[in-house]
Write a protein that holds these residues in place. Structure first.
Motif, PDB file in Angstrom:
ATOM      1  N   SER A 202       0.858  -1.181   0.000  1.00  0.00           N
ATOM      2  CA  SER A 202       0.000   0.000   0.000  1.00  0.00           C
ATOM      3  C   SER A 202       0.896   1.233   0.000  1.00  0.00           C
ATOM      4  N   LYS A 203       1.069   1.839  -1.161  1.00  0.00           N
ATOM      5  CA  LYS A 203       2.020   2.934  -1.319  1.00  0.00           C
ATOM      6  C   LYS A 203       1.448   4.302  -0.970  1.00  0.00           C
ATOM      7  N   VAL A 204       0.144   4.379  -0.821  1.00  0.00           N
ATOM      8  CA  VAL A 204      -0.473   5.672  -0.495  1.00  0.00           C
ATOM      9  C   VAL A 204      -1.220   5.582   0.834  1.00  0.00           C
ATOM     10  N   GLU A 205      -2.198   4.683   0.915  1.00  0.00           N
ATOM     11  CA  GLU A 205      -3.027   4.591   2.117  1.00  0.00           C
ATOM     12  C   GLU A 205      -2.210   4.238   3.356  1.00  0.00           C
ATOM     13  N   GLY A 206      -1.254   3.293   3.207  1.00  0.00           N
ATOM     14  CA  GLY A 206      -0.455   2.878   4.356  1.00  0.00           C
ATOM     15  C   GLY A 206       0.410   3.997   4.909  1.00  0.00           C
ATOM     16  N   PRO A 207       1.273   4.627   4.076  1.00  0.00           N
ATOM     17  CA  PRO A 207       2.078   5.742   4.594  1.00  0.00           C
ATOM     18  C   PRO A 207       1.231   6.902   5.115  1.00  0.00           C
ATOM     19  N   ALA A 208       0.118   7.203   4.442  1.00  0.00           N
ATOM     20  CA  ALA A 208      -0.736   8.298   4.909  1.00  0.00           C
ATOM     21  C   ALA A 208      -1.264   8.002   6.311  1.00  0.00           C
ATOM     22  N   PHE A 209      -1.633   6.741   6.551  1.00  0.00           N
ATOM     23  CA  PHE A 209      -2.192   6.379   7.853  1.00  0.00           C
ATOM     24  C   PHE A 209      -1.134   6.433   8.948  1.00  0.00           C
ATOM     25  N   THR A 210       0.026   5.821   8.717  1.00  0.00           N
ATOM     26  CA  THR A 210       1.057   5.801   9.759  1.00  0.00           C
ATOM     27  C   THR A 210       1.590   7.199  10.038  1.00  0.00           C
ATOM     28  N   ASP A 211       1.713   8.030   9.002  1.00  0.00           N
ATOM     29  CA  ASP A 211       2.152   9.412   9.223  1.00  0.00           C
ATOM     30  C   ASP A 211       1.100  10.198  10.005  1.00  0.00           C
TER      31      ASP A 211
END
Length: 746
Positions: A202-211
């Protein structure tokens, strides 16, 4: 239980909890929407510019362990309603949700399971005393007096307790210490997998969530690592809410609980679990709503990014230069005085156990392939290859065989550094390294499978097959050493950043954070969704310490510490066409290289053949990676005489190999080592001394094709939702049991 909940969680309090939860979610989800645009821009920029990471030498399996059952067996579970212990048939599907059935007959009749446990966020406790101490700390003033009956009594000395700070607890026990060790390895594998619940692709949703999680917690002045960043997005979001809501409820409801200390403890566990469920359902609905919203506007955002990529990059670099000029003097002093002196000691503390674990992965891989090669020679060559490779293909997911690799990380200590850098626990680093170990083992196995399958196309004889396996093993080990070095260096860099960046941000916050809003005017309004001042500020802080981290890891590689390769090291003998081989259909070793005919094998039309076929089918369905179809309970050793001892060390195996094997050797008397329960499977034997001249000395592993398992399985997303099942099976719910033993959707 109903009285407790109705008394302490009446309609007014439930409304208050819902409002409080809604307020926290609204605040967090605003962070998420802001971070989504930044993550989308970073992802598209990454696709264009690339990363410059070294090319991996090993192949990776696209669908690891799909539609397989990892483990199945029996254990005793404590029932909340009857306060009794019941024997449960349990299995772990490929997504590692522990499924509990009334008994094995209920499973075979396709009766819905009693419970499906998603173990994200849980800890395994191996003694009742550990559990009682945690319970006492969770609700002050409820420590039971000496001599009074504890909240839990275990009928054996070998309990396993799944403890969660907010959700329901699960109590199991075993009859022997060996059983306890094996189940602990299995359950720890479940926790390790479920904790890693956000897909890495998940290159968008995953980093957006953890950030967004990090930014939200920093807005509350909570820096450093967070133990409850585990599970999927909804589970993590529920933990985030409970981190704030839990203490408030504890302070309000704790003094109102009645009864003896043990009873108050039990009541609080029930209340906390009920609140966690309420929060989970509310978080799930809100997160799905916002996720749908940002995904709907994603195409329009992508169009803007594609059109204005250069302008966005230029604008961001201009902003970064202004922020850098402002904070660089302060950041460099902070790094020089508070971080730089400790980087070598942190790196060394990380390198020792991590490198020991990866070395153990290599040794286990070598030993398993060598055992397979010995068995192939002794048991008839290529006719048996499919059977052995079917088992070896799942080595990376064998909880017991991988345990010796994982346990190397348990020695990781950051004594004296955890308090300085606000590292609440080393578990986040341990589990991340263990996941890397499993991935590298499976990559090595899959590469071996692909190369060996190519060699088999040449129609080798038994002796040639032995030499081919040896050659392929040596090639794969070289590739493993290279990839292992790259993976470890990347892990060390990430871990050092994870330790140092929150510390630096916390140190700089009093003098820098209040000045950041004035930089907002440097961002064009059209680009405000893709450039955030806070993110750019963190990137600048990262750059101030990154050069010291890179230098420390580089020096370790130059000195060849722990078999690390220099960054300039490139494998010249890499296989340019290897990745093309992996594009084909998965190899079904059982079908392609099964023992068909000859030597008294039953004809396909006979009842014996049908029985054999059914046993094979059931082996794929029910038999776990660590259990064969003849075993009673998983991992139970046969009561009969123990199997012959096997060489355990790489040195001993190499000694055997140097002696050579005779191709005419008779097959070993017992079943295979690979894939069978410990204690049931004899190791491969060398041939008798007298015979023809020895064959060439011997010195990996493949997945089978996905199969329809039949039994209900938890959802791949592991969200606790209802799970769709094949039409021939009842629908499976992720459930727990309430005090009446009734299944309740989680």
């Amino acid at each position: 239980m109903g009285d407790v909940l109705s008394t302490h969680l009446d309609d007014a309090r439930r409304q208050h909890i819902a409002e409080k939860t809604g307020k926290i979610l609204t605040e967090f989800l605003q962070f998420y929407e802001d971070q989504y645009g930044v993550a989308l821009f970073n992802s598209m920029r990454h696709e264009i510019e690339g990363t410059g990471l070294p090319q991996a030498q090993l192949l990776w399996r696209k669908v690891p362990l799909d539609e397989r059952i990892v483990f199945s067996g029996n254990l005793f579970q404590h029932q909340e309603d009857s306060k009794k212990w019941r024997n449960r048939f349990s299995l772990v599907p490929h997504n590692y949700g522990l499924v509990l059935y009334e008994n094995k007959a209920a499973y075979e009749r396709q009766v819905p399971p009693r419970a499906v446990i998603n173990s994200a966020g849980y800890k395994i406790l191996t003694s009742v005393d550990q559990y009682l101490e945690l319970i006492g700390n969770s609700l002050p003033g409820t420590t039971a007096k000496s001599g009074s009956a504890p909240i839990l009594k275990c009928p054996t000395q070998f309990p396993l307790i799944l403890w969660h700070p907010y959700a329901r607890h699960y109590y199991f026990c075993m009859m022997t210490e060996a059983e306890q060790d094996k189940w602990q390895a299995v359950l720890q594998d479940c926790i390790r997998h479920c904790n890693n619940g956000i897909p890495e692709d998940s290159k968008v949703e995953g980093p957006a969530f953890t950030d967004a999680i990090r930014m939200y917690r920093q807005s509350k002045e909570l820096y450093g690592t967070w133990e409850m960043l585990c599970g999927n997005e909804v589970q993590i979001l529920s933990n985030l809410v409970m981190e704030e809501l839990g203490p408030e409820l504890k302070a309000e409801l704790g003094p109102r609980l009645k009864g003896k200390p043990q009873e108050r403890q039990r009541q609080w566990i029930q209340i906390s679990d009920a609140v966690y469920r309420m929060v989970y359902e509310q978080a799930k609905a809100r997160f799905e709503e916002v996720l749908s919203k940002v995904q709907q506007v994603q195409p329009a955002m992508q169009a803007v990014i594609r059109t204005d990529m250069d302008q966005i990059i230029t604008s961001k670099e201009h902003l970064a230069s202004k922020i850098r000029a402002f904070i660089l003097p302060k950041a460099e002093v902070c790094v020089r005085n508070h971080v730089q002196p400790y980087i070598p000691s942190i790196l060394e503390a990380l390198m020792v156990p991590t490198s020991q674990g990866f070395t153990e992965v290599r040794d286990v891989f070598f030993k398993e392939v060598t055992d397979m090669n010995l068995n192939v020679i002794n048991e008839g060559g290529i006719d048996k290859l499919g059977e052995y490779m079917e088992k070896l293909s799942r080595l990376a997911y064998h909880p017991l065989k991988m345990q010796s690799c994982y346990e190397k990380m348990e020695s990781l200590r950051l004594d004296g550094l955890q308090q300085r850098f606000d590292v609440s626990s080393t578990s986040v680093f341990k589990q991340r390294a263990q996941i890397h170990m499993r991935e590298q083992m499976d990559n090595a196995v899959y590469t071996f499978e692909t190369l060996l399958h190519q060699e088999l196309g040449k129609g080798p004889t038994k002796e040639e097959l032995c030499k081919s396996i040896q050659r392929v093993l040596e090639r794969v080990l070289k590739k493993y050493d290279y990839d292992s070095s790259s993976v470890r260096k990347r892990f060390f860099r990430e871990a050092l950043l994870q330790v140092s960046i929150p510390f630096l941000l916390k140190k700089l916050a009093p003098t820098c954070k209040s000045e950041l809003p004035r930089f907002q005017e440097l961002i064009f309004e059209d680009f405000a969704r893709f450039i955030l001042v806070e993110n750019t500020y963190e990137e600048v802080v990262l750059q101030t310490v990154m050069k010291d981290i890179l230098q420390a890891v580089k020096e370790a590689a130059v000195q060849r510490k722990h078999n690390l390769y220099r960054d300039s090291m490139v494998m010249h003998n890499s296989d340019p066409n290897l990745h093309l081989l992996a594009e084909g259909a998965p190899i079904d070793w059982g079908e392609e290289y099964s023992n068909s005919g000859g030597g008294g094998s039953p004809s396909p039309s006979t009842p014996e053949a049908a029985t054999l076929s059914e046993k094979r089918r059931r082996a794929k369905q029910v038999v776990s990676v660590v259990q064969d179809e003849e075993a009673g309970l998983p991992f139970e050793a046969s009561p009969e005489s123990p199997p012959p001892a096997s060489p355990d060390s790489v040195t001993e195996i190499q000694g055997l190999l140097a002696q050579g094997l005779r191709p005419e050797s008779p097959p070993p008397a017992g079943p295979l080592l690979n894939g069978a329960p410990t204690g049931e499977s004899p190791q491969p034997k060398a041939a008798p001394e007298a015979s023809s001249p020895p064959a060439s000395p011997l010195q990996h592993l493949l997945p089978g094709k996905a199969v329809d398992l039949g039994p209900p399985k938890p959802s791949d997303q592991e969200t606790g939702e209802q799970v769709s099942s094949p039409s021939s099976h009842p629908a499976l719910h992720t459930t727990t049991e309430d005090s009446a033993g009734v299944q309740t959707e989680f």
